[in-house]
Design an enzyme around this catalytic site. Structure first.
Site, PDB file in Angstrom:
ATOM      1  N   ARG A  58       0.848  -1.181   0.000  1.00  0.00           N
ATOM      2  CA  ARG A  58       0.000   0.000   0.000  1.00  0.00           C
ATOM      3  C   ARG A  58       0.889   1.237   0.000  1.00  0.00           C
ATOM      4  NH1 ARG A  58      -3.525  -2.360  -1.704  1.00  0.00           N
ATOM      5  NH2 ARG A  58      -5.525  -2.894  -0.801  1.00  0.00           N
TER       6      ARG A  58
ATOM      7  N   HIS B 293      -1.184   1.203  -9.674  1.00  0.00           N
ATOM      8  CA  HIS B 293      -1.943   0.289  -8.804  1.00  0.00           C
ATOM      9  C   HIS B 293      -2.679  -0.784  -9.616  1.00  0.00           C
ATOM     10  CE1 HIS B 293      -3.971  -0.040  -4.601  1.00  0.00           C
ATOM     11  NE2 HIS B 293      -3.954  -1.214  -5.203  1.00  0.00           N
TER      12      HIS B 293
END
Ligand code: GLV
Length: 308
Positions: free
Chosen positions: A223, A271
């Site tokens: 993350r 991402h």
């Protein structure tokens, strides 16, 4: 008893088809406006309504469409509700493949060769054999283990680090703070596949980079909040790190002009390392609801005190 999914149309339609076939006894809904909130026992989404606790008082299972659960772990939940991470083969395979691609790219110096290409420089760089390139994985959950298994045939010496002790064939497993120090000192390519928790926030920082051998590489598929981006840029500029493959940032999207976009030692992706695959995700969710209806433990249950 209703299963409500909030997602994009293609995923919703696949779930609708598979639920109709394999779990007809549970009512399927995909529109907040069409459901009686008191009937919703199962809710699946990526981002959740803020008023979960007051709106859906009878929720039992809250499913994330992704592997991560950090987007919901801090929300107020209805009293009986439990959180469930997405554990399904499509997502695992996608993340595994991304990380293997990134490790091979770093192993074969691709960021440096891409930079040479941009500058039209034809120059051979030193080569390291795979059995001399030590790979360390932060996080030995579903994704970390699948990645380790896929990296094994290449011959990289493999190590991994997790919160609690693990045993994995062909992987030197470490845990705890002392284990982390030990692994970092012997890691040429570091992979982050950790969940985001209070303990792992900011873990990829200058202090950690300094513990790696000089010239190590980084694969960041965790993350954005795991990484101190300024510290990464400093470590790349000083040569402490040789290159990085980064899939997650803060913020997302990364703003135009941010130094990570154009750094010659960075390969940046938006991402995309992993997404759950609608077919296998629906099958895994049906199996989990069946387990729950039969009073069995569901796969991917989150321990909120741990944060994953
Ligand atoms: C993606 O980031 C996921 O959590 O699945």
């Amino acid at each position: 008893m209703t299963f409500l999914i909030l997602s994009y149309p293609e995923r919703v339609e696949t779930f609708r088809r598979i639920f109709a076939r394999d779990l007809p006894e549970v009512r399927f809904a995909s529109d907040l406006a069409e459901v009686d909130p008191a009937e919703v026992r199962y809710l699946m989404a990526w981002t959740f309504p803020e008023d979960l606790a007051t709106r859906f008082g009878n929720l039992e299972l809250i499913f994330s469409t992704g592997a991560g659960i950090d987007q919901v772990v801090g929300l107020d939940l209805p009293p009986r509700a439990q959180l469930v991470r997405m554990v399904e083969e499509g997502l695992t395979a996608m993340v595994r493949d991304y990380v293997v691609m990134a490790v091979l790219a770093l192993h074969r110096d691709l960021p440096a060769y891409l930079d040479q290409q941009r500058q039209q420089v034809w120059k051979t760089r030193d080569f390291v054999w795979a059995d001399q390139r030590r790979v360390g994985i932060l996080g030995l959950g579903e994704l970390g283990r699948a990645t380790a298994a896929a990296l094994r045939p290449f011959g990289f010496p493999l190590a991994g680090w997790s919160r609690s002790p693990r045993q994995i064939d062909g992987v030197t497993c470490h845990h705890g703070p002392e284990g982390l120090r030990k692994m970092l000192a012997e890691t040429d390519i570091l992979i982050c596949l950790l969940p985001l928790t209070d303990e792992t926030r900011g873990i990829l920082n200058g202090g950690l980079f300094a513990q790696l051998p000089q010239g190590a590489g980084l694969v960041q598929a965790g993350r954005g909040d795991h990484l101190d981006q300024e510290a990464l840029l400093a470590a790349l500029d000083s040569g402490q790190l040789s290159a990085a493959v980064i899939d997650v940032t803060v913020p997302e999207p990364l703003p135009a002009g941010h130094p990570l976009w154009s750094h010659p030692k960075v390969v940046l992706t938006p991402h995309i390392a992993g997404h759950s695959r609608p077919e296998s995700a629906a099958a895994a969710t049906v199996a989990n609801i069946r387990r729950h209806l039969q009073g069995q433990r569901v796969t991917g249950l989150v321990d909120r005190s741990r944060g994953y």
